[in-house]
Scaffold this motif. Structure first.
Motif, PDB file in Angstrom:
ATOM      1  N   ALA A 161      24.397  24.879  -4.549  1.00  0.00           N
ATOM      2  CA  ALA A 161      24.921  24.717  -5.909  1.00  0.00           C
ATOM      3  C   ALA A 161      24.746  26.061  -6.604  1.00  0.00           C
ATOM      4  O   ALA A 161      23.683  26.361  -7.143  1.00  0.00           O
ATOM      5  CB  ALA A 161      24.185  23.606  -6.646  1.00  0.00           C
ATOM      6  N   ARG A 162      25.784  26.878  -6.567  1.00  0.00           N
ATOM      7  CA  ARG A 162      25.692  28.236  -7.108  1.00  0.00           C
ATOM      8  C   ARG A 162      25.859  28.221  -8.620  1.00  0.00           C
ATOM      9  O   ARG A 162      26.820  27.649  -9.151  1.00  0.00           O
ATOM     10  CB  ARG A 162      26.759  29.128  -6.461  1.00  0.00           C
ATOM     11  CG  ARG A 162      26.627  30.599  -6.845  1.00  0.00           C
ATOM     12  CD  ARG A 162      27.349  31.471  -5.844  1.00  0.00           C
ATOM     13  NE  ARG A 162      28.782  31.311  -5.919  1.00  0.00           N
ATOM     14  CZ  ARG A 162      29.587  32.114  -6.605  1.00  0.00           C
ATOM     15  NH1 ARG A 162      29.082  33.132  -7.275  1.00  0.00           N
ATOM     16  NH2 ARG A 162      30.887  31.933  -6.606  1.00  0.00           N
ATOM     17  N   LEU A 163      24.935  28.864  -9.314  1.00  0.00           N
ATOM     18  CA  LEU A 163      25.017  28.992 -10.764  1.00  0.00           C
ATOM     19  C   LEU A 163      25.686  30.306 -11.140  1.00  0.00           C
ATOM     20  O   LEU A 163      25.474  31.333 -10.483  1.00  0.00           O
ATOM     21  CB  LEU A 163      23.614  28.963 -11.382  1.00  0.00           C
ATOM     22  CG  LEU A 163      22.862  27.633 -11.377  1.00  0.00           C
ATOM     23  CD1 LEU A 163      21.442  27.844 -11.845  1.00  0.00           C
ATOM     24  CD2 LEU A 163      23.557  26.616 -12.262  1.00  0.00           C
ATOM     25  N   VAL A 164      26.495  30.279 -12.177  1.00  0.00           N
ATOM     26  CA  VAL A 164      27.097  31.501 -12.706  1.00  0.00           C
ATOM     27  C   VAL A 164      27.007  31.479 -14.231  1.00  0.00           C
ATOM     28  O   VAL A 164      26.909  30.419 -14.853  1.00  0.00           O
ATOM     29  CB  VAL A 164      28.584  31.649 -12.293  1.00  0.00           C
ATOM     30  CG1 VAL A 164      28.710  31.829 -10.786  1.00  0.00           C
ATOM     31  CG2 VAL A 164      29.407  30.448 -12.763  1.00  0.00           C
ATOM     32  N   LEU A 165      27.019  32.678 -14.830  1.00  0.00           N
ATOM     33  CA  LEU A 165      27.149  32.798 -16.282  1.00  0.00           C
ATOM     34  C   LEU A 165      28.623  32.980 -16.602  1.00  0.00           C
ATOM     35  O   LEU A 165      29.315  33.774 -15.962  1.00  0.00           O
ATOM     36  CB  LEU A 165      26.355  33.992 -16.801  1.00  0.00           C
ATOM     37  CG  LEU A 165      24.861  34.055 -16.482  1.00  0.00           C
ATOM     38  CD1 LEU A 165      24.229  35.246 -17.191  1.00  0.00           C
ATOM     39  CD2 LEU A 165      24.169  32.775 -16.854  1.00  0.00           C
ATOM     40  N   ALA A 166      29.105  32.237 -17.587  1.00  0.00           N
ATOM     41  CA  ALA A 166      30.533  32.312 -17.907  1.00  0.00           C
ATOM     42  C   ALA A 166      30.771  32.022 -19.380  1.00  0.00           C
ATOM     43  O   ALA A 166      29.972  31.350 -20.044  1.00  0.00           O
ATOM     44  CB  ALA A 166      31.324  31.325 -17.038  1.00  0.00           C
ATOM     45  N   ALA A 167      31.872  32.547 -19.870  1.00  0.00           N
ATOM     46  CA  ALA A 167      32.276  32.322 -21.258  1.00  0.00           C
ATOM     47  C   ALA A 167      33.797  32.380 -21.333  1.00  0.00           C
ATOM     48  O   ALA A 167      34.466  32.901 -20.429  1.00  0.00           O
ATOM     49  CB  ALA A 167      31.650  33.362 -22.187  1.00  0.00           C
ATOM     50  N   ALA A 168      34.339  31.869 -22.431  1.00  0.00           N
ATOM     51  CA  ALA A 168      35.781  31.901 -22.639  1.00  0.00           C
ATOM     52  C   ALA A 168      36.234  33.327 -22.934  1.00  0.00           C
ATOM     53  O   ALA A 168      35.529  34.087 -23.609  1.00  0.00           O
ATOM     54  CB  ALA A 168      36.166  30.972 -23.793  1.00  0.00           C
ATOM     55  N   PRO A 169      37.404  33.740 -22.434  1.00  0.00           N
ATOM     56  CA  PRO A 169      37.922  35.080 -22.731  1.00  0.00           C
ATOM     57  C   PRO A 169      37.981  35.367 -24.229  1.00  0.00           C
ATOM     58  O   PRO A 169      37.693  36.495 -24.660  1.00  0.00           O
ATOM     59  CB  PRO A 169      39.315  35.060 -22.102  1.00  0.00           C
ATOM     60  CG  PRO A 169      39.205  34.064 -20.977  1.00  0.00           C
ATOM     61  CD  PRO A 169      38.281  33.006 -21.492  1.00  0.00           C
ATOM     62  N   ALA A 170      38.332  34.345 -25.046  1.00  0.00           N
ATOM     63  CA  ALA A 170      38.414  34.549 -26.495  1.00  0.00           C
ATOM     64  C   ALA A 170      37.048  34.888 -27.085  1.00  0.00           C
ATOM     65  O   ALA A 170      36.925  35.757 -27.970  1.00  0.00           O
ATOM     66  CB  ALA A 170      38.980  33.297 -27.172  1.00  0.00           C
TER      67      ALA A 170
END
Length: 301
Positions: A161-170
Motif C-alpha cells: 500500500a504505497r503512500l504518496v503526497l498529493a494536492a490539486a493542481p489549483a
C-alpha cells in the motif's frame, strides 16, 4: 476404552456374533473387546450379551442398545466427514472484517468474483477501521493496512500500500509546489487521524527518516473523504494510491515531494493460528494474493 470405541466394539460383536471376529475387524485382541463390552454392561447395569461356547447373541436390552449404537455411530461418522469436508472444500460461512475504504473500493468486486468461483460459500463482511480481535469476534479473516502489532495472529501480506503526497493542481498553483519537506509547515495539510493537533508525517530522505510537523487544515479517519477534500483544493494530503491513484491518473491530483516519499504500508490478512486452516480461509487469501499481487491494479506507475 473410550465410550464410543466401546460402543463400536459392542456393535461389531453383535454384527459378527463373535468376540474374536470383532477383534480381528477392529485390530484388537479378543480380551480387549470382551473387556469393553463388560465395561458397558457395568455402566448400564444391564446384561447386553448372552454368551455361549459357540456364539454370542444380544439380549433384549442388548438389541435395543445395539440399534441406538448403530444410529449414534453413523451420526458421529457423518459429523466427522462433514467437518473434514469443511477443511478440504470451501464451504460454509466466511466471515471477513476489513477497513472501510479498501473494502468499498476493492474488496466489493473481489468478493463478488470469489463467490462466483465458490458457490457453496456464504460471506459475512463487516467494514470498520478499528483493529478487532478476530478470535474474540468470531471472524475468519481480518484485513488490515499498516504496521501490525505483535500478536498471536498469523499475518500474510496481500499487497503493498504505497503512500504518496498529493494536492490539486489549483491548490499548488495558488500556494506553490513544495520542494523540501521543511516547506510543508507553510501549507495546509489534510491528515488522517482523529485530531488536528500535533500531526506529523514520516517521510524518507534516502535512508534517513524525517518526522515532519504539518499544519492540519482538516483531519479525518476516512481516506476517501480526505481525497475528496484534496481534489477540491483544500490542501496536501498523504494517502495510499489505492484511494487517490485514479485521481492522480486523471490529473485531478498531482504528486508532490516524490523524492521524499512516506513509508510504504502493507495490506495483510490476519487469521488465528490453526493447524487445520479451513479451506474457505485458505482459498480466499490465495485469491486475494493472486488478484492484487506485488503490482496491484491501483498503482499509478
Amino acid at each position: 476404552m473410550d465410550k464410543l470405541d466401546a460402543m463400536n466394539a459392542f456393535a461389531k460383536v453383535v454384527a459378527t456374533g463373535s468376540f474374536a471376529e470383532a477383534g480381528r475387524e477392529l485390530g484388537l485382541t479378543r480380551s480387549a473387546v470382551s473387556k469393553a463390552v463388560m465395561e458397558l454392561e457395568t455402566l448400564l447395569a444391564a446384561r447386553l450379551l448372552d454368551r455361549t461356547t459357540r456364539r454370542v447373541s444380544p439380549t433384549e436390552a442388548g438389541l435395543a442398545y445395539y440399534e441406538r449404537c448403530i444410529s449414534i455411530l453413523a451420526e458421529v461418522e457423518e459429523t466427522e466427514a462433514q467437518i473434514s469436508r469443511l477443511h478440504d472444500e470451501p464451504r460454509g460461512i466466511l466471515k471477513i472484517n476489513a477497513p472501510t475504504s479498501f473494502g468499498t473500493l476493492y474488496l466489493a468486486e473481489s468478493i463478488a468474483e470469489f463467490m462466483q468461483l465458490y458457490p457453496d460459500l456464504s460471506v459475512e463482511m463487516t467494514l470498520n477501521d478499528r483493529f478487532i480481535d478476530p478470535i474474540a469476534e468470531g471472524v475468519d479473516i481480518t484485513i488490515r493496512i499498516g504496521e501490525l502489532t505483535d500478536s498471536s495472529l498469523i499475518a500474510r501480506r496481500l499487497a503493498p500500500a504505497r503512500l504518496v503526497l498529493a494536492a490539486a493542481p489549483a491548490y499548488l498553483e495558488k500556494r506553490g509546489i513544495p520542494t523540501h519537506p521543511s516547506e510543508l509547515s507553510r501549507h495546509d495539510c489534510l491528515t488522517y487521524g482523529y485530531a488536528t493537533a500535533m500531526q506529523r508525517w514520516r517521510l524518507r530522505d534516502g535512508e534517513k527518516l524525517l518526522t515532519v510537523p504539518v499544519n492540519s487544515k482538516m483531519c479525518c479517519n476516512n481516506g476517501e473523504i480526505l481525497g475528496v477534500a484534496a481534489i477540491a483544493g483544500h490542501g496536501i494530503t498523504s494517502l495510499p494510491t489505492f484511494i487517490i491513484g485514479p485521481a492522480i491518473r486523471a490529473g485531478d491530483l498531482q504528486v508532490v515531494l516524490a523524492d521524499y516519499p512516506p513509508d510504504d504500508l502493507s495490506i495483510s490478512a490476519l487469521y488465528a493460528p490453526n493447524r487445520y486452516l479451513a479451506a474457505k480461509t485458505r482459498v480466499f487469501i490465495d485469491f486475494l494474493v493472486k488478484r492484487f499481487g506485488s503490482k496491484p491494479p491501483w498503482e499509478i506507475d
